[in-house]
Design a protein around this motif. Structure first.
Motif, PDB file in Angstrom:
ATOM      1  N   LEU C  53       0.829  -1.191   0.000  1.00 15.83           N
ATOM      2  CA  LEU C  53       0.000   0.000   0.000  1.00 15.83           C
ATOM      3  C   LEU C  53       0.871   1.251   0.000  1.00 15.83           C
ATOM      4  O   LEU C  53       0.579   2.244  -0.676  1.00 15.83           O
ATOM      5  CB  LEU C  53      -0.901  -0.017   1.241  1.00 15.83           C
ATOM      6  CG  LEU C  53      -2.172   0.809   1.115  1.00 15.83           C
ATOM      7  CD1 LEU C  53      -3.064   0.235   0.041  1.00 15.83           C
ATOM      8  CD2 LEU C  53      -2.896   0.839   2.442  1.00 15.83           C
ATOM      9  N   GLY C  56       2.438   1.764  -3.470  1.00 16.87           N
ATOM     10  CA  GLY C  56       1.335   2.097  -4.369  1.00 16.87           C
ATOM     11  C   GLY C  56       0.839   3.502  -4.144  1.00 16.87           C
ATOM     12  O   GLY C  56       0.572   4.243  -5.084  1.00 16.87           O
ATOM     13  N   PHE C  57       0.783   3.879  -2.871  1.00 14.86           N
ATOM     14  CA  PHE C  57       0.317   5.213  -2.552  1.00 14.86           C
ATOM     15  C   PHE C  57       1.283   6.273  -3.071  1.00 14.86           C
ATOM     16  O   PHE C  57       0.879   7.265  -3.679  1.00 14.86           O
ATOM     17  CB  PHE C  57       0.151   5.346  -1.040  1.00 14.86           C
ATOM     18  CG  PHE C  57      -0.340   6.684  -0.625  1.00 14.86           C
ATOM     19  CD1 PHE C  57      -1.684   7.028  -0.771  1.00 14.86           C
ATOM     20  CD2 PHE C  57       0.538   7.636  -0.117  1.00 14.86           C
ATOM     21  CE1 PHE C  57      -2.130   8.278  -0.397  1.00 14.86           C
ATOM     22  CE2 PHE C  57       0.098   8.876   0.256  1.00 14.86           C
ATOM     23  CZ  PHE C  57      -1.248   9.202   0.113  1.00 14.86           C
ATOM     24  N   PHE C  59       3.253   5.957  -5.560  1.00 14.92           N
ATOM     25  CA  PHE C  59       3.128   5.942  -7.013  1.00 14.92           C
ATOM     26  C   PHE C  59       1.920   6.759  -7.464  1.00 14.92           C
ATOM     27  O   PHE C  59       2.019   7.648  -8.305  1.00 14.92           O
ATOM     28  CB  PHE C  59       3.012   4.485  -7.469  1.00 14.92           C
ATOM     29  CG  PHE C  59       2.778   4.334  -8.944  1.00 14.92           C
ATOM     30  CD1 PHE C  59       3.766   4.676  -9.862  1.00 14.92           C
ATOM     31  CD2 PHE C  59       1.569   3.850  -9.424  1.00 14.92           C
ATOM     32  CE1 PHE C  59       3.554   4.531 -11.224  1.00 14.92           C
ATOM     33  CE2 PHE C  59       1.348   3.704 -10.787  1.00 14.92           C
ATOM     34  CZ  PHE C  59       2.346   4.045 -11.686  1.00 14.92           C
TER      35      PHE C  59
END
Lengths: 420, 420, 420
Positions: C53, C56-57, C59
């Motif tokens: 997470l 991903g966050f 990104f």
């Protein structure tokens, strides 16, 4: 570089993470979890690090070339990081000087500014009278035309009342009159006597005009940058302005120009040009780099003849126009002095583009440059698989070939190794 | 394509390589070696070659579309590879023609250029007088105002000494005088007699003006490209210039224009326009492509009425201005002839942008295009994993999924295969 | 999203595929097959999906920042998606008002437009006479110079016949004459009597000029967009135009300006400026957004003094020029009234840039923005391998290290795991 201990990022991420976990614990959370996977799963390429000095060198060198190009050409030479604006300018001119003419044709006469500047003021140009054909005491009446093939006549039958020949000088009255003892021409209704403009003096009348000076005051604005400047520079004082004269070497910023100097800098001869007139451009270039590190913004003067005078195509040469001074005689009749004025029109042309750092063109050009950086791996990869010594080894590790008939669910990587 | 034997690259690389090895042999070289690894280790993505005609075709086709777009639209249509510059121009005009007027209102009079061009010369416009209200023999004195609601009076009490009504014609003297047998108005101090401009002739006075011609000489410069050109083209000779007249079909490059032709090309009627005047634009478009393969750079003429004359919003129509000719009588008194001049002002508007190949806009636009090329794999990958027949197989080989709980140091690839 | 059933794509691809297979069956098809492999084999990076997470966050957040920048700044603030064009304009002006002067120096005189607007019409500027030095009844003759150090003399020996001092007023005749009872100066050939311009009235002569009004008619064109507009807006009718007067608050679109208002908006005092003259810019800004969602395109007026009048560098202040009215006496002698005219020149400067959506700048700027999107994985990867909690695990799966001495054909991946 270990940001693991960084409070904010970690804790906030942990917060979200535990939140997610908490949500995942609840019953209907399968869908939500899938969404989180979809949105926040990070897909990154698997990479292979190749400890080859050659390939690494090619990679870095190509990178260096692109960066050099961006820095050197786009930024330094073309200043592509700047936003630009076009100059808005206002010009006033003031000519000084007087002349005295005393030729065989004309009576002695003294000329000052009010006599030879026509019209007395204009936006960004001024006309200096240098030669002329004067036809005094014209009145509205009848007189025989100037002799030419189309105007000579034998008797009244050759002349048609009311005809107006565009190449003639008036409306024919239908009579044939004696122009001189040898020639008879049709009589016309016109301002008489007619102007005879073929007798243009060979030498310009106001030869002294070459020593006239002109003070050019020019204020400019770059509205986008709210930048104002004038060509009388801040350090110029009144006493300097009284005695200075523009010279490219000694006084490049004096706004007073000797007409002769302007004409000669344009590659022309004043006396030649004065006979038939012409148009001369005084170009003021205010191209400026307004970034603070770029120093001063100063006008650059240049001079160029604007009308063409090349002997190969010398059609419609020079510059002249006609105007008249109107008088009334004691008995109320209107009379005029027609003047065909030859002279030099000086056009002050102000141009320039100012540039100042702006984020948008910078972004656009950096973006374009970054695009070229994305070409660098293409070059390096090509070098890797075709030119490097261990290219077979590198290819084998870098590239996996799927065989065309690989329908089985699991293909061993080994089987594709030898295909290329 | 085998560059292994390439002398320069190989030998220089070998040189560095052996240098590095030599350095590495020394004692304190561990740090240096790590730096070399850091700087020159080349990290390249591992790739999977998929022998699928479908995916390959999608990939190539998308690439083709982007390249087509760049070549076809950006380069050919918009010429985005060019640097541009704005035109700098100089204009001289010379009107030819004469007219004879003989109406009931005015005495017969012959008009030539010096009479109807006011002022006699200007930068890039010329005014042709076509109609007028003449008020001769004005002197500074007193006279009754023109009758209007605000000027009529019964006796002196209605008039205030020193009052100046902006809509009136002078400063009131405080007296009430007979304007005519029926009207009494306040007396004013002014140029008397007052102008009565309501009696504008219905038909233009100088109807013949439509047959006047004008020679327009226009020289232009694109300073950035050091490009000079004039509208009298190189092949034009004096004899052609004497007889030619602009016509879009037969003589599109003759710089002599008949006024009537200009006005009618602008979609107006000369006689209509001549009554109340107007402003007409002669637009010269010097837009040019200066790349050598682009052929000639020629002026394109067009004509447009610049002031609005639409009946729906016909406020402040036409074009006129007042000027005076000043005389002195025998006893030294100043007298003047006031002329309210209606006519057509022709503005010569020169515009244009020249473009020439330049590396910076080319780079910027190519950069932008290359960015779009980097979108192509995104499209192809999307096709690969969603539309291709063997998408499961391809996905399995392309993508490795780490499981969220993979905390063990070594995760077998097999365990993640089935997760999606 | 399952396009497998899509008829067109599948069938056409199958067609090609079977075609290829058919070709491959033939004998000389090995080369052809290799070409097809070369052209249509699709090489795609192997990727690793990381279900973190945090990463991903980072990104998505970086992606969001870039998109925000593009949308917010490039598109909304700078309108980088627009093509731009520069305004072409035409201006006519009409001044209204009259004045009465009655000072001790001059005889009473009434002034109207024909008297104080010089020249009577001009392209995009007008000059309002506010002060003057009048030298009437000048004739070509001899008179003693004005006293100054260089012109005073004791006897004829101090004066040289034919000398013309640029700072003087004429050509010396060689005589020394009495200028006054106390001063003797060299006699000059000139227009006599000489102008004495040191006696400039302290208060402007035409103080009433501040209440004159000017109607400015301005039509503009953006040729690239074929867009025409005038400053008399469509909703303005004749009755409004008769009584309105520009005021930034109440009548911002009335094209009639009181001169006093113009000068005071420029931060100047009319009476001050009227004494020595000056140049005042009436700037009309037609910058417009021509996209249909951008509303109206209206002129914005502003006023600025264009010549510098700062006391710190007040060289060459004001604005004046000389002109003459020529008369002929009853016996044919030419006489003139020389006027040194001080006044305010109002320059109407029209500028502006219009923008309208165009595909090329949009593409260029989107391209640049997409380049920045390609930076996002760089940021995310850096976060992945340096800041994320499981960075060792991720690195191990993402990156494969080849050892420098890996010469054997098959290197087990395990051997490189521990190197970093």
């Amino acid at each position: 570089m270990n940001l693991n201990k960084d409070g904010f990022v970690k804790s906030s991420l942990f917060h979200i993470s535990s939140l997610v976990r908490g949500v995942a614990m609840s019953k209907s959370a399968g869908c939500c979890k899938r969404f989180l996977h979809y949105a926040f799963d990070y897909e990154t390429p698997k990479t292979l690090v190749i400890p080859s000095l050659g390939v690494g060198f090619v990679f870095r060198f190509t990178q260096f070339l692109v960066v050099m190009y961006v820095v050197g050409y786009v930024c330094v030479v073309q200043k592509a990081y700047q936003d630009t604006d076009t100059v808005i300018s206002t010009v006033t001119t003031k000519v000084k000087g007087f002349a005295f003419t005393n030729t065989s044709d004309t009576e002695p006469r003294f000329w000052d500014v009010a006599d030879y500047i026509i019209p007395p003021q204009s936006d960004h140009s001024f006309f200096v009278l240098t030669n002329m054909v004067v036809t005094p005491k014209q009145v509205q009446s009848h007189c025989p035309e100037l002799p030419s093939p189309s105007t000579t006549c034998v008797d009244d039958c050759n002349c048609v009342e009311g005809r107006s020949d565009p190449r003639g000088n008036g409306i024919q009255t239908g009579l044939c009159e004696n122009y001189s003892t040898t020639a008879r021409t049709c009589e016309v209704l016109s301002w008489c006597p007619l102007e005879i403009d073929t007798k243009l003096p060979e030498h310009a009348l106001l030869v002294a005009a070459e020593n006239f000076t002109v003070l050019i005051k020019n204020s400019i604005t770059y509205p986008k940058f709210n930048f104002h400047r004038r060509n009388i520079l801040p350090h110029v004082n009144s006493s300097y302005l009284k005695r200075c004269e523009f010279s490219r070497l000694t006084d490049p910023h004096c706004p007073i120009f000797r007409l002769k100097h302007i004409v000669s800098e344009a590659g022309e001869d004043f006396q030649d040009m004065a006979v038939k007139g012409g148009v001369l451009g005084i170009l003021i270039d205010w191209s400026c780099d307004l970034d603070w590190w770029a120093g001063e913004c100063l006008p650059k003067y240049s001079f160029r003849r604007l009308d063409n005078k090349h002997p190969v195509n010398n059609v419609a040469p020079g510059y002249n126009f006609r105007f008249a001074k109107y008088y009334k005689t004691a008995d109320g009749e209107e009379t005029r002095t027609l003047i065909k004025a030859y002279g030099i029109r000086f056009d002050v042309i102000v141009f320039g583009t100012a540039g100042r750092f702006s984020i948008v063109p910078t972004i656009v050009n950096l973006g374009a440059a970054l695009s070229f950086l994305s070409l660098v791996p293409v070059v390096a990869d090509w070098f890797l698989v075709t030119c490097s010594r261990k290219r077979d080894l590198y290819s084998r590790h870098k590239t996996t070939h799927l065989t065309e008939d690989a329908d089985s669910a699991s293909v061993s990587m080994g089987t594709t190794y030898g295909t290329q």
